[in-house]
Write a protein that holds these residues in place. Structure first.
Motif, PDB file in Angstrom:
ATOM      1  N   ALA A   1       0.809  -1.219   0.000  1.00  8.62           N
ATOM      2  CA  ALA A   1       0.000   0.000   0.000  1.00  8.62           C
ATOM      3  C   ALA A   1       0.846   1.275   0.000  1.00  8.62           C
ATOM      4  O   ALA A   1       0.352   2.350  -0.335  1.00  8.62           O
ATOM      5  CB  ALA A   1      -0.930   0.008   1.221  1.00  8.62           C
ATOM      6  N   ALA A   2       2.114   1.161   0.389  1.00  8.75           N
ATOM      7  CA  ALA A   2       2.998   2.333   0.450  1.00  8.75           C
ATOM      8  C   ALA A   2       3.326   2.811  -0.962  1.00  8.75           C
ATOM      9  O   ALA A   2       3.161   2.081  -1.942  1.00  8.75           O
ATOM     10  CB  ALA A   2       4.278   1.993   1.200  1.00  8.75           C
ATOM     11  N   ILE A   3       3.806   4.043  -1.038  1.00  3.21           N
ATOM     12  CA  ILE A   3       4.178   4.602  -2.334  1.00  3.21           C
ATOM     13  C   ILE A   3       5.274   3.728  -2.956  1.00  3.21           C
ATOM     14  O   ILE A   3       6.245   3.371  -2.280  1.00  3.21           O
ATOM     15  CB  ILE A   3       4.624   6.077  -2.199  1.00  3.21           C
ATOM     16  N   PRO A   4       5.107   3.327  -4.198  1.00  3.09           N
ATOM     17  CA  PRO A   4       6.093   2.423  -4.797  1.00  3.09           C
ATOM     18  C   PRO A   4       7.408   3.139  -5.092  1.00  3.09           C
ATOM     19  O   PRO A   4       7.426   4.327  -5.401  1.00  3.09           O
ATOM     20  CB  PRO A   4       5.417   1.946  -6.083  1.00  3.09           C
ATOM     21  N   LEU A   5       8.478   2.388  -4.988  1.00  8.93           N
ATOM     22  CA  LEU A   5       9.795   2.902  -5.351  1.00  8.93           C
ATOM     23  C   LEU A   5      10.124   2.439  -6.763  1.00  8.93           C
ATOM     24  O   LEU A   5       9.725   1.336  -7.166  1.00  8.93           O
ATOM     25  CB  LEU A   5      10.862   2.365  -4.405  1.00  8.93           C
ATOM     26  N   PRO A   6      10.850   3.255  -7.506  1.00 10.20           N
ATOM     27  CA  PRO A   6      11.293   2.797  -8.827  1.00 10.20           C
ATOM     28  C   PRO A   6      12.150   1.534  -8.672  1.00 10.20           C
ATOM     29  O   PRO A   6      12.886   1.377  -7.693  1.00 10.20           O
ATOM     30  CB  PRO A   6      12.134   3.957  -9.360  1.00 10.20           C
ATOM     31  N   GLU A   7      12.049   0.651  -9.634  1.00 10.00           N
ATOM     32  CA  GLU A   7      12.785  -0.617  -9.565  1.00 10.00           C
ATOM     33  C   GLU A   7      14.288  -0.394  -9.432  1.00 10.00           C
ATOM     34  O   GLU A   7      14.971  -1.122  -8.714  1.00 10.00           O
ATOM     35  CB  GLU A   7      12.485  -1.476 -10.798  1.00 10.00           C
ATOM     36  N   THR A   8      14.815   0.637 -10.098  1.00 10.20           N
ATOM     37  CA  THR A   8      16.264   0.879 -10.012  1.00 10.20           C
ATOM     38  C   THR A   8      16.687   1.175  -8.575  1.00 10.20           C
ATOM     39  O   THR A   8      17.728   0.710  -8.126  1.00 10.20           O
ATOM     40  CB  THR A   8      16.684   2.047 -10.926  1.00 10.20           C
ATOM     41  N   VAL A   9      15.866   1.926  -7.844  1.00  6.16           N
ATOM     42  CA  VAL A   9      16.184   2.245  -6.455  1.00  6.16           C
ATOM     43  C   VAL A   9      16.074   0.986  -5.591  1.00  6.16           C
ATOM     44  O   VAL A   9      16.945   0.708  -4.757  1.00  6.16           O
ATOM     45  CB  VAL A   9      15.257   3.365  -5.913  1.00  6.16           C
ATOM     46  N   THR A  10      15.024   0.205  -5.803  1.00  8.68           N
ATOM     47  CA  THR A  10      14.845  -1.030  -5.040  1.00  8.68           C
ATOM     48  C   THR A  10      16.018  -1.975  -5.250  1.00  8.68           C
ATOM     49  O   THR A  10      16.549  -2.560  -4.297  1.00  8.68           O
ATOM     50  CB  THR A  10      13.520  -1.718  -5.452  1.00  8.68           C
ATOM     51  N   VAL A  11      16.455  -2.127  -6.499  1.00  7.57           N
ATOM     52  CA  VAL A  11      17.575  -3.013  -6.822  1.00  7.57           C
ATOM     53  C   VAL A  11      18.858  -2.500  -6.181  1.00  7.57           C
ATOM     54  O   VAL A  11      19.621  -3.274  -5.583  1.00  7.57           O
ATOM     55  CB  VAL A  11      17.733  -3.180  -8.352  1.00  7.57           C
ATOM     56  N   LEU A  12      19.106  -1.204  -6.291  1.00 10.14           N
ATOM     57  CA  LEU A  12      20.321  -0.643  -5.693  1.00 10.14           C
ATOM     58  C   LEU A  12      20.348  -0.815  -4.174  1.00 10.14           C
ATOM     59  O   LEU A  12      21.375  -1.179  -3.599  1.00 10.14           O
ATOM     60  CB  LEU A  12      20.456   0.841  -6.053  1.00 10.14           C
ATOM     61  N   LEU A  13      19.221  -0.572  -3.522  1.00 10.61           N
ATOM     62  CA  LEU A  13      19.166  -0.743  -2.066  1.00 10.61           C
ATOM     63  C   LEU A  13      19.395  -2.200  -1.681  1.00 10.61           C
ATOM     64  O   LEU A  13      20.100  -2.484  -0.690  1.00 10.61           O
ATOM     65  CB  LEU A  13      17.835  -0.234  -1.515  1.00 10.61           C
ATOM     66  N   ALA A  14      18.838  -3.129  -2.433  1.00 11.43           N
ATOM     67  CA  ALA A  14      19.049  -4.556  -2.160  1.00 11.43           C
ATOM     68  C   ALA A  14      20.523  -4.918  -2.347  1.00 11.43           C
ATOM     69  O   ALA A  14      21.087  -5.681  -1.542  1.00 11.43           O
ATOM     70  CB  ALA A  14      18.166  -5.411  -3.066  1.00 11.43           C
ATOM     71  N   GLN A  15      21.170  -4.365  -3.358  1.00 13.77           N
ATOM     72  CA  GLN A  15      22.594  -4.622  -3.584  1.00 13.77           C
ATOM     73  C   GLN A  15      23.440  -4.066  -2.441  1.00 13.77           C
ATOM     74  O   GLN A  15      24.364  -4.730  -1.978  1.00 13.77           O
ATOM     75  CB  GLN A  15      23.053  -4.004  -4.908  1.00 13.77           C
ATOM     76  N   VAL A  16      23.127  -2.856  -2.008  1.00 18.88           N
ATOM     77  CA  VAL A  16      23.868  -2.257  -0.892  1.00 18.88           C
ATOM     78  C   VAL A  16      23.709  -3.117   0.360  1.00 18.88           C
ATOM     79  O   VAL A  16      24.684  -3.402   1.058  1.00 18.88           O
ATOM     80  CB  VAL A  16      23.418  -0.799  -0.641  1.00 18.88           C
ATOM     81  N   GLN A  17      22.496  -3.540   0.640  1.00 21.05           N
ATOM     82  CA  GLN A  17      22.255  -4.382   1.813  1.00 21.05           C
ATOM     83  C   GLN A  17      23.060  -5.675   1.721  1.00 21.05           C
ATOM     84  O   GLN A  17      23.719  -6.082   2.686  1.00 21.05           O
ATOM     85  CB  GLN A  17      20.766  -4.707   1.944  1.00 21.05           C
ATOM     86  N   GLU A  18      23.022  -6.314   0.573  1.00 14.13           N
ATOM     87  CA  GLU A  18      23.753  -7.566   0.371  1.00 14.13           C
ATOM     88  C   GLU A  18      25.255  -7.370   0.564  1.00 14.13           C
ATOM     89  O   GLU A  18      25.923  -8.179   1.212  1.00 14.13           O
ATOM     90  CB  GLU A  18      23.453  -8.102  -1.027  1.00 14.13           C
ATOM     91  N   GLU A  19      25.790  -6.303   0.016  1.00 20.94           N
ATOM     92  CA  GLU A  19      27.223  -6.036   0.133  1.00 20.94           C
ATOM     93  C   GLU A  19      27.636  -5.762   1.590  1.00 20.94           C
ATOM     94  O   GLU A  19      28.684  -6.212   2.040  1.00 20.94           O
ATOM     95  CB  GLU A  19      27.637  -4.884  -0.776  1.00 20.94           C
TER      96      GLU A  19
END
Length: 156
Positions: free
Chosen positions: A70-88
């Motif tokens: 229900a929250a405002i969606p994030l662009p896929e590029t931002v979601t992917v980058l945040l997931a990569q940062v978390q993983e790293e």
């Protein structure tokens, strides 16, 4: 007391829980899962009711997924980058915990820097209720987050 498993009716712990349920600071309450004390008997509550607690966690997971949806969606590029940062950072933590903390701190500083002007713009353009819904938070948490990013007092 902060953990459900202490509500076992023992004298030092106080009352005995009649049920378990997941709850959220947004005001959501999950369904009540009654505890059958005749069946639980003298077992420790943490062991005897772990399946019930797991069910509450499933309720919670469903709720948080609904809130995220229900929250405002994030662009896929931002979601992917945040997931990569978390993983790293998680990988880094295995070899150098302090470097991982430094990276997390850098991420925190970056978030505050990039959140400043958007917080000010959003404060002028939205109500507290709209901000809370868009951010997937309750109004109090949204107000505090906006104040932290915007650099103003959360009490005004």
């Amino acid at each position: 007391m902060s953990h459900w498993s202490v509500y076992d009716g023992q004298i030092a712990h106080g009352p005995r829980a009649a049920a378990l349920r997941a709850v959220c600071s947004c005001g959501w309450n999950g369904p009540e899962h009654r505890l059958d004390w005749d069946m639980l008997g003298e077992q420790k509550l943490a062991e005897a009711a772990h399946r019930t607690a797991d069910t509450c966690m499933e309720d919670w997971d469903t709720h948080t997924a609904d809130v995220e949806q229900a929250a405002i969606p994030l662009p896929e590029t931002v979601t992917v980058l945040l997931a990569q940062v978390q993983e790293e950072i998680e990988k880094l933590a295995k070899t150098s915990p302090l470097a991982a903390v430094r990276a997390a701190r850098r991420l925190e500083v970056t978030a505050e820097q990039v959140g400043y002007w958007p917080a000010h713009d959003a404060r002028q353009d939205t109500t507290a209720e709209q901000a809370a819904a868009a951010l997937g938070l309750n109004e109090d948490a949204a107000r505090k987050l906006m104040a932290r990013f915007g650099g103003w007092s959360p009490y005004r």
